[in-house]
Design a protein around this motif. Structure first.
Motif, PDB file in Angstrom:
ATOM      1  N   ASP A   1       1.104  -1.303  -0.026  1.00 53.24           N
ATOM      2  CA  ASP A   1       0.219  -0.158  -0.370  1.00 53.24           C
ATOM      3  C   ASP A   1       0.840   1.439  -0.191  1.00 53.24           C
ATOM      4  O   ASP A   1       0.112   1.864  -0.191  1.00 53.24           O
ATOM      5  CB  ASP A   1      -0.508   0.079   1.156  1.00 53.24           C
ATOM      6  CG  ASP A   1      -2.121  -0.928   1.169  1.00 53.24           C
ATOM      7  OD1 ASP A   1      -2.282  -1.982  -0.546  1.00 53.24           O
ATOM      8  OD2 ASP A   1      -2.735  -1.382   2.373  1.00 53.24           O
ATOM      9  N   TYR A   2       1.440   1.390  -0.065  1.00 54.94           N
ATOM     10  CA  TYR A   2       3.129   2.058   1.053  1.00 54.94           C
ATOM     11  C   TYR A   2       4.499   2.493   0.216  1.00 54.94           C
ATOM     12  O   TYR A   2       5.340   1.242   0.294  1.00 54.94           O
ATOM     13  CB  TYR A   2       3.271   3.054   2.264  1.00 54.94           C
ATOM     14  CG  TYR A   2       1.440   3.120   2.669  1.00 54.94           C
ATOM     15  CD1 TYR A   2       0.876   3.744   2.356  1.00 54.94           C
ATOM     16  CD2 TYR A   2       0.505   1.572   3.412  1.00 54.94           C
ATOM     17  CE1 TYR A   2      -0.269   4.601   2.998  1.00 54.94           C
ATOM     18  CE2 TYR A   2      -0.014   2.180   4.103  1.00 54.94           C
ATOM     19  CZ  TYR A   2      -0.906   3.101   3.628  1.00 54.94           C
ATOM     20  OH  TYR A   2      -1.986   3.493   4.146  1.00 54.94           O
ATOM     21  N   CYS A   3       4.395   3.577  -0.442  1.00 58.62           N
ATOM     22  CA  CYS A   3       6.405   3.337  -0.969  1.00 58.62           C
ATOM     23  C   CYS A   3       6.419   4.806  -0.917  1.00 58.62           C
ATOM     24  O   CYS A   3       5.438   5.628  -1.695  1.00 58.62           O
ATOM     25  CB  CYS A   3       5.858   3.271  -2.590  1.00 58.62           C
ATOM     26  SG  CYS A   3       7.997   3.134  -2.775  1.00 58.62           S
TER      27      CYS A   3
ATOM     28  N   PHE B   1      10.968   3.734   1.955  1.00 59.48           N
ATOM     29  CA  PHE B   1      10.418   2.776   2.791  1.00 59.48           C
ATOM     30  C   PHE B   1       9.243   2.136   1.731  1.00 59.48           C
ATOM     31  O   PHE B   1       8.808   2.735   1.105  1.00 59.48           O
ATOM     32  CB  PHE B   1       9.749   3.457   3.750  1.00 59.48           C
ATOM     33  CG  PHE B   1      10.881   4.426   4.528  1.00 59.48           C
ATOM     34  CD1 PHE B   1      11.552   3.500   5.872  1.00 59.48           C
ATOM     35  CD2 PHE B   1      11.496   5.479   4.395  1.00 59.48           C
ATOM     36  CE1 PHE B   1      12.172   4.123   6.020  1.00 59.48           C
ATOM     37  CE2 PHE B   1      12.341   5.371   5.480  1.00 59.48           C
ATOM     38  CZ  PHE B   1      13.142   5.416   6.338  1.00 59.48           C
ATOM     39  N   LEU B   2       9.104   0.878   2.085  1.00 57.29           N
ATOM     40  CA  LEU B   2       7.817   0.430   1.676  1.00 57.29           C
ATOM     41  C   LEU B   2       7.286   0.304   3.032  1.00 57.29           C
ATOM     42  O   LEU B   2       7.816  -0.749   3.815  1.00 57.29           O
ATOM     43  CB  LEU B   2       8.264  -1.421   1.358  1.00 57.29           C
ATOM     44  CG  LEU B   2       8.597  -0.866  -0.124  1.00 57.29           C
ATOM     45  CD1 LEU B   2       9.436  -2.640  -0.738  1.00 57.29           C
ATOM     46  CD2 LEU B   2       7.476   0.086  -1.473  1.00 57.29           C
ATOM     47  N   ARG B   3       5.784  -0.312   2.689  1.00 60.91           N
ATOM     48  CA  ARG B   3       5.125  -0.733   3.743  1.00 60.91           C
ATOM     49  C   ARG B   3       3.639  -1.831   3.397  1.00 60.91           C
ATOM     50  O   ARG B   3       3.178  -1.012   2.204  1.00 60.91           O
ATOM     51  CB  ARG B   3       4.453   0.258   4.734  1.00 60.91           C
ATOM     52  CG  ARG B   3       3.535  -0.205   6.227  1.00 60.91           C
ATOM     53  CD  ARG B   3       3.281   0.988   6.869  1.00 60.91           C
ATOM     54  NE  ARG B   3       4.073   0.914   7.655  1.00 60.91           N
ATOM     55  CZ  ARG B   3       4.591   1.565   8.465  1.00 60.91           C
ATOM     56  NH1 ARG B   3       3.627   2.922   8.570  1.00 60.91           N
ATOM     57  NH2 ARG B   3       5.658   1.964   9.245  1.00 60.91           N
TER      58      ARG B   3
ATOM     59  N   THR C   1       1.304  -1.934   9.303  1.00 55.40           N
ATOM     60  CA  THR C   1       2.472  -3.515   9.323  1.00 55.40           C
ATOM     61  C   THR C   1       3.673  -2.060   9.938  1.00 55.40           C
ATOM     62  O   THR C   1       4.079  -1.102   8.881  1.00 55.40           O
ATOM     63  CB  THR C   1       2.595  -4.036   8.083  1.00 55.40           C
ATOM     64  OG1 THR C   1       2.679  -3.060   6.949  1.00 55.40           O
ATOM     65  CG2 THR C   1       1.175  -4.787   7.983  1.00 55.40           C
ATOM     66  N   PRO C   2       5.628  -3.287  10.136  1.00 56.74           N
ATOM     67  CA  PRO C   2       6.184  -2.864   9.939  1.00 56.74           C
ATOM     68  C   PRO C   2       6.768  -2.206   8.425  1.00 56.74           C
ATOM     69  O   PRO C   2       6.670  -3.284   7.838  1.00 56.74           O
ATOM     70  CB  PRO C   2       7.266  -3.388  10.533  1.00 56.74           C
ATOM     71  CG  PRO C   2       6.049  -4.499  10.584  1.00 56.74           C
ATOM     72  CD  PRO C   2       5.154  -4.452  10.464  1.00 56.74           C
ATOM     73  N   TYR C   3       7.589  -0.891   9.075  1.00 57.01           N
ATOM     74  CA  TYR C   3       8.255  -0.735   7.197  1.00 57.01           C
ATOM     75  C   TYR C   3       9.771  -1.193   6.989  1.00 57.01           C
ATOM     76  O   TYR C   3      10.372  -2.184   7.631  1.00 57.01           O
ATOM     77  CB  TYR C   3       8.326   1.077   7.111  1.00 57.01           C
ATOM     78  CG  TYR C   3       9.690   1.222   8.369  1.00 57.01           C
ATOM     79  CD1 TYR C   3      10.582   0.848   8.306  1.00 57.01           C
ATOM     80  CD2 TYR C   3       9.151   2.211   9.223  1.00 57.01           C
ATOM     81  CE1 TYR C   3      11.960   2.355   8.508  1.00 57.01           C
ATOM     82  CE2 TYR C   3      10.425   2.598  10.690  1.00 57.01           C
ATOM     83  CZ  TYR C   3      11.333   2.462  10.483  1.00 57.01           C
ATOM     84  OH  TYR C   3      12.238   2.663  10.703  1.00 57.01           O
ATOM     85  N   ILE C   4       9.769  -1.421   5.318  1.00 55.04           N
ATOM     86  CA  ILE C   4      10.733  -2.235   5.338  1.00 55.04           C
ATOM     87  C   ILE C   4      11.780  -0.427   4.287  1.00 55.04           C
ATOM     88  O   ILE C   4      11.089  -0.232   3.960  1.00 55.04           O
ATOM     89  CB  ILE C   4      10.550  -2.989   3.979  1.00 55.04           C
ATOM     90  CG1 ILE C   4       9.395  -4.040   4.919  1.00 55.04           C
ATOM     91  CG2 ILE C   4      12.072  -3.507   3.786  1.00 55.04           C
ATOM     92  CD1 ILE C   4       8.903  -5.145   3.777  1.00 55.04           C
TER      93      ILE C   4
END
Length: 108
Positions: free
Chosen positions: A72-74, A82-84, A89-92
């Motif tokens: 859903d997120y970048c 970051f990605l999520r 949920t935790p980010y990467i």
């Protein structure tokens, strides 16, 4: 229209970006051209950080990965990508193309 503005200090830039983020979080109608000038038709206004060519490529690859793998997120914050997967949920953090390769292999 694509315009570039430089800030006189990092602190000024950070304050500006924080104000932009706060504005968009607090309002249903995010920053658009009619906010700048009421007579203009509303078109979205996007503000992004200046990135090196290497980071631009990595951000492109991360956005593509996010789309094809239902993330859903970048986003970028302070030049870091970051990605999520979903809200809460935790980010990467993505620092290299190998990080994306590891994610691909972990999901297969």
């Amino acid at each position: 229209m694509n315009t570039k503005s430089d800030f006189t200090s990092v602190l000024t830039k950070e304050k500006f970006l924080q104000s932009y983020k706060s504005f968009n979080k607090e309002r249903k109608d995010k920053l658009n051209t009619s906010c700048v000038h009421p007579a203009m038709p509303p078109k979205p206004v996007f503000i992004s950080e200046s990135l090196t060519p290497k980071l631009k490529k990595l951000h492109f690859l991360a956005r593509d990965y996010a789309k094809t793998n239902a993330y859903d997120y970048c986003w970028i914050n302070n030049g870091k990508i970051f990605l999520r997967k979903k809200e809460g949920t935790p980010y990467i953090r993505i620092t290299t193309e190998q990080d994306l390769s590891k994610l691909k292999s972990a999901n297969n």
